[in-house]
Scaffold this motif. Structure first.
Motif, short mmCIF file in Angstrom:
data_model
loop_
_atom_site.label_atom_id
_atom_site.label_comp_id
_atom_site.label_asym_id
_atom_site.label_seq_id
_atom_site.Cartn_x
_atom_site.Cartn_y
_atom_site.Cartn_z
N VAL A 124 0.87 -1.18 0.18
CA VAL A 124 -0.13 0.08 0.05
C VAL A 124 0.94 1.20 0.14
O VAL A 124 1.78 1.46 0.85
CB VAL A 124 -0.89 0.21 1.03
N GLY A 125 0.66 2.12 -1.25
CA GLY A 125 1.79 3.36 -0.97
C GLY A 125 2.76 2.89 -2.32
O GLY A 125 3.31 2.12 -2.51
N LEU A 126 2.64 4.13 -3.20
CA LEU A 126 3.48 3.88 -4.33
C LEU A 126 4.56 4.99 -4.37
O LEU A 126 4.60 5.64 -5.74
CB LEU A 126 2.88 3.49 -5.91
N ALA A 129 8.73 5.99 -3.16
CA ALA A 129 9.89 5.12 -3.65
C ALA A 129 9.95 4.16 -2.74
O ALA A 129 10.22 2.89 -3.17
CB ALA A 129 11.11 6.11 -3.15
N GLY A 176 7.41 2.38 -1.45
CA GLY A 176 6.24 1.01 -1.77
C GLY A 176 6.57 0.43 -3.15
O GLY A 176 6.64 -0.55 -3.30
N VAL A 224 -1.00 -0.74 -4.45
CA VAL A 224 -1.99 0.30 -4.82
C VAL A 224 -1.47 1.69 -4.29
O VAL A 224 -0.60 1.66 -3.37
CB VAL A 224 -3.43 -0.15 -3.98
N HIS A 260 -3.60 7.73 -5.14
CA HIS A 260 -3.56 8.82 -6.16
C HIS A 260 -2.49 8.14 -7.38
O HIS A 260 -3.28 7.46 -8.05
CB HIS A 260 -2.87 10.02 -5.44
N GLY A 299 3.12 11.49 -3.15
CA GLY A 299 3.47 12.00 -1.95
C GLY A 299 4.93 12.46 -1.79
O GLY A 299 5.17 13.31 -2.66
N SER A 301 7.67 11.59 -2.13
CA SER A 301 8.89 11.23 -2.69
C SER A 301 9.06 12.33 -3.91
O SER A 301 10.10 12.31 -4.57
CB SER A 301 8.74 9.97 -3.40
N LYS A 353 16.37 15.75 -4.14
CA LYS A 353 16.80 15.02 -5.28
C LYS A 353 18.30 14.63 -4.75
O LYS A 353 19.05 14.11 -5.95
CB LYS A 353 16.63 15.53 -6.46
N HIS A 399 22.26 10.86 -1.50
CA HIS A 399 23.55 11.32 -0.57
C HIS A 399 24.13 10.12 0.22
O HIS A 399 23.60 9.09 0.85
CB HIS A 399 23.23 12.48 0.16
N LEU A 436 6.58 16.33 3.32
CA LEU A 436 6.42 16.07 4.88
C LEU A 436 7.29 15.05 4.78
O LEU A 436 7.18 13.78 4.34
CB LEU A 436 5.08 15.84 5.28
N PRO A 458 8.58 11.80 6.86
CA PRO A 458 7.75 10.75 7.84
C PRO A 458 8.75 10.26 8.80
O PRO A 458 9.29 9.09 8.73
CB PRO A 458 7.42 9.65 6.62
N GLY A 513 9.85 6.02 7.59
CA GLY A 513 11.06 6.91 7.72
C GLY A 513 12.00 6.79 6.73
O GLY A 513 11.64 6.50 5.33
N LYS A 555 15.06 7.23 3.77
CA LYS A 555 15.26 8.41 2.92
C LYS A 555 14.97 7.76 1.37
O LYS A 555 14.70 6.72 1.39
CB LYS A 555 16.71 8.85 2.70
N LEU A 556 14.87 8.78 0.55
CA LEU A 556 14.86 8.20 -0.84
C LEU A 556 16.05 7.56 -1.22
O LEU A 556 15.89 6.35 -1.81
CB LEU A 556 15.08 9.67 -1.70
C1 LIG Z 1 11.42 18.52 1.86
C2 LIG Z 1 12.40 16.88 1.67
C3 LIG Z 1 13.21 16.72 1.35
C4 LIG Z 1 13.91 15.56 1.01
N1 LIG Z 1 15.23 15.41 0.35
C5 LIG Z 1 15.73 14.03 0.37
C6 LIG Z 1 16.99 13.88 -0.34
O1 LIG Z 1 17.25 14.77 -1.00
N2 LIG Z 1 17.50 12.87 -0.40
C7 LIG Z 1 16.90 11.69 0.36
O2 LIG Z 1 17.40 10.79 0.13
N3 LIG Z 1 15.63 11.90 0.96
C8 LIG Z 1 14.95 12.93 1.01
N4 LIG Z 1 14.05 13.31 1.74
C9 LIG Z 1 13.25 11.94 2.32
C10 LIG Z 1 12.47 11.23 1.11
O3 LIG Z 1 11.86 12.19 0.33
C11 LIG Z 1 11.30 10.39 1.69
O4 LIG Z 1 12.02 9.64 2.71
C12 LIG Z 1 10.88 9.51 0.99
O5 LIG Z 1 10.49 10.09 -0.32
C13 LIG Z 1 9.57 8.89 1.61
O6 LIG Z 1 9.05 8.05 0.62
P1 LIG Z 1 7.84 7.07 0.66
O7 LIG Z 1 7.50 6.16 -0.43
O8 LIG Z 1 8.09 6.10 2.11
O9 LIG Z 1 6.46 8.04 1.05
P2 LIG Z 1 5.59 8.83 -0.03
O10 LIG Z 1 6.56 9.00 -0.98
O11 LIG Z 1 4.95 9.71 0.68
O12 LIG Z 1 4.80 7.74 -0.43
C14 LIG Z 1 3.56 7.23 0.25
C15 LIG Z 1 2.54 7.00 -0.72
O13 LIG Z 1 1.32 6.41 -0.16
C16 LIG Z 1 0.09 7.03 -0.85
N5 LIG Z 1 -0.96 6.65 0.34
C17 LIG Z 1 -1.24 7.30 1.16
N6 LIG Z 1 -2.47 6.86 2.02
C18 LIG Z 1 -2.90 5.82 1.17
C19 LIG Z 1 -3.99 4.86 1.27
N7 LIG Z 1 -4.80 4.99 2.06
N8 LIG Z 1 -4.13 4.00 0.10
C20 LIG Z 1 -3.19 3.84 -0.86
N9 LIG Z 1 -2.18 4.81 -0.93
C21 LIG Z 1 -2.03 5.83 0.10
C22 LIG Z 1 0.46 8.25 -1.29
O14 LIG Z 1 -0.47 8.73 -2.28
C23 LIG Z 1 1.79 8.33 -1.48
O15 LIG Z 1 2.03 8.23 -2.83
C24 LIG Z 1 13.41 14.28 1.82
C25 LIG Z 1 12.13 14.73 2.47
C26 LIG Z 1 11.45 15.92 2.47
C27 LIG Z 1 10.28 16.06 3.16
#
Ligand SMILES: Cc1cc2nc3c(=O)[nH]c(=O)nc-3n(C[C@H](O)[C@H](O)[C@H](O)COP(=O)(O)OP(=O)(O)OC[C@H]3O[C@@H](n4cnc5c(N)ncnc54)[C@H](O)[C@@H]3O)c2cc1C
Length: 507
Positions: free
Chosen positions: A27-29, A31, A33, A50, A53, A58, A60, A65, A68, A342, A344, A385, A387-388
């Motif tokens: 759940v979540g796509l 980086a 997911g 899934v 959106h 979110g 990612s 970018k 690091h 934001l 996480p 939690g 990072k990308l």
């Molecule tokens: C300002 C900023 C700068 C950053 N810069 C860097 C960087 O330079 N280098 C680095 O390595 N990291 C960086 N990070 C950290 C990195 O971006 C995040 O840790 C990472 O992108 C998180 O990815 P994620 O897939 O866990 O979450 P997300 O990308 O938020 O994905 C979560 C997904 O879940 C989906 N979702 C939510 N609820 C539901 C539901 N009920 N059903 C289905 N889908 C749902 C959302 O639509 C979303 O697409 C940065 C973070 C921020 C905020």
């Protein structure tokens, strides 16, 4: 299997997902997911993934970018986190996505505000980072080492630096992804090529250890997806589906500066934040000619919005800090757009075995950037939690936890779609975004020369059509805000909207 994602494939795979029982539901796509979907599918597990959106809807897509080596974690003594980052950066640069990730230079200007002792300490930190680079196996040819450069050289790389009192600069290198959202798309498509069903516009309403209640956001229909293991990778929204997961979201804002606001920048900038020991504002020139300046770190109170706003207070703070290093102050009129994401961050107070151990009640800037894999009583595994940069390791840990009997992860050396050799003569911009698929995008322009027409930032109509046919773009927002980043500047977005709509109709 084919890596192409599009509306037709979504339709038939959605039908299959409603009747089959899959090994893993992701759940979540973002980086994380998309990385989990790829990790599981490439181990031979059946996968449905899934997102409520779109791919990369979110956090990612709002990152800096940077891929690091975790230098700032070294500064706060988190050597394990820094090492993990360096190892993952190496895998991305050399094997996984060499077309999307490359080294980029950064200058830290030695202005009168940076005392000599601080400069020496910072250089020692860069050297330590370079030692991690070497230990993780990244050759100097891919990521050069740090050096101190004279003021003249610093000004040649960044003419807008304030020359007055400049003693020179520290030059360092780190990894950078051409576009974070493109990395997510490449992950999702590679997962699809391994058989994962990638289903956007499908919101999980409730999770259990054996599946989820899901709503198709395009039709409003609700149904169940049954699975042997469920992985919650919804980032900053994870607690909405798994209430035992406690997060402390922190907002990071970037500005998009008007072209020319900082002259011809050939390097990024690390600008020390006055009064802080090891925190910097970043000036980040992008491959598309735009320049971002970031980033803030402010705790978010209240509900988590779908798309966070960048408040004026963040804009003013960034203009002030970046301005301290420049020959003329930055003005509000230099800002063409702004975006916020934001983080996480895991609340250290949850006390879970794998959770980060940030100081409870401390500033969000001090919270650990380690990821956590948490199992809730109903059996749902949440990965959050990190990072990308470390998405792959997070994905591997999550699949290990959710599917303990699966074979070992294969992703450390698994190239993403586009990572193959690029044909000679391919224009650099296309090569950096499409890698070995660039020729196919060019073929579209040859078949219909009207598709060679530029839309914005050098992006052609052919790329929009490509995104609809192969990258899962379902509407104009997918095209303008995630498959391309035209939408970061409101006027550019408005001007490109008709081309996006035409591409959807063309395909
Ligand atoms: C300002 C900023 C700068 C950053 N810069 C860097 C960087 O330079 N280098 C680095 O390595 N990291 C960086 N990070 C950290 C990195 O971006 C995040 O840790 C990472 O992108 C998180 O990815 P994620 O897939 O866990 O979450 P997300 O990308 O938020 O994905 C979560 C997904 O879940 C989906 N979702 C939510 N609820 C539901 C539901 N009920 N059903 C289905 N889908 C749902 C959302 O639509 C979303 O697409 C940065 C973070 C921020 C905020």
């Amino acid at each position: 299997m084919n890596s192409s994602l599009n509306a037709a494939r979504r339709r038939w795979e959605l039908d299959e997902a409603r009747t089959d029982v899959v090994d893993v539901l992701v759940v979540g796509l973002g980086a994380t997911g998309a990385g989990v979907a790829l990790d599981a599918a490439s181990r031979g597990l059946s996968v449905a993934a899934v997102d409520a959106h779109d791919l990369a809807f979110g956090t990612s897509r709002w990152s800096s970018k940077l891929i690091h080596g975790g230098l700032r974690y070294l500064a706060s003594g988190q050597v394990g986190v820094a090492w993990e980052s360096a190892v993952e950066r190496d895998a991305l640069l050399r094997f996984i996505a060499p077309h999307l990730v490359a080294a980029h230079p950064y200058l830290l200007p030695l202005t009168p505000d940076v005392p000599r002792t601080q400069a020496a300490a910072l250089m020692a930190g860069y050297r330590l980072g370079d030692a991690l680079r070497a230990a993780s196996g990244t050759p100097r040819r891919l990521l050069p080492g740090p050096s101190r450069v004279a003021a003249g050289r610093a000004l040649a790389l960044a003419p807008s630096l304030r020359a007055d009192g400049l003693r020179g600069a520290l030059l360092s290198w780190d990894g950078r992804v051409v576009d974070d959202a493109r990395l997510v798309v490449a992950l999702a498509r590679t997962a699809a090529a391994h058989g994962a069903r990638i289903l956007t516009r499908c919101r999980a309403l409730a999770l259990g250890g054996d599946g989820a209640r899901v709503r198709d956001e395009l039709t409003g229909e609700e149904f169940d997806i049954r699975a042997r293991a469920v992985i919650n990778a919804t980032g900053v929204w994870a607690g909405e589906l798994t209430p035992s997961v406690a997060l402390r979201p922190s907002r990071g804002t970037h500005l998009v500066l008007r072209p020319g606001a900082l002259g011809a920048l050939r390097a990024g900038l690390h600008v020390p934040i006055p009064g802080e020991r090891a925190r910097f504002a970043l000036v980040l020139p992008q491959a598309d000619g735009r320049v971002y300046a970031g980033l803030t770190d402010e705790p978010l109170d209240g509900p988590v919005p779908d798309v966070p706003e960048a408040p004026e207070s963040d804009v003013a703070f960034l203009l002030d800090v970046v301005g301290t290093a420049l020959d003329r102050p930055l003005r509000r009129a230099d800002v063409a757009g702004a975006f916020a994401g934001l983080r996480p961050l895991v609340d250290g107070r949850v006390g879970a075995a794998d959770a980060a151990s940030g100081p409870a009640g401390g500033r969000s800037a001090d919270l650990s950037r380690r990821h956590a894999v948490l199992r809730s009583p109903d059996g749902v595994v949440t990965v959050v939690g990190g990072k990308l940069t470390t998405y792959r390791r997070m994905a591997e840990d999550a699949v290990d936890a959710a599917c303990p009997h699966a074979r070992a992860s294969r992703t450390a050396r698994l190239p993403l779609v586009g990572a193959g050799p690029v044909r000679p003569g391919t224009p650099g911009r296309l090569a950096r975004r499409y890698g070995s698929e660039a020729w196919a995008v060019r073929d579209l322009m040859r078949e219909d020369p009207a598709l060679a027409e530029p839309v914005a930032l050098g992006i052609t109509r052919a790329e929009l059509v490509w995104a609809v046919r192969h990258e899962g773009a379902l509407d104009a927002a997918d095209l303008l805000d995630r498959r391309t980043r035209i939408g970061l500047v409101a006027e550019d977005r408005a001007a490109a909207l008709p081309a996006a709509e035409a591409a959807l109709a063309y395909s």
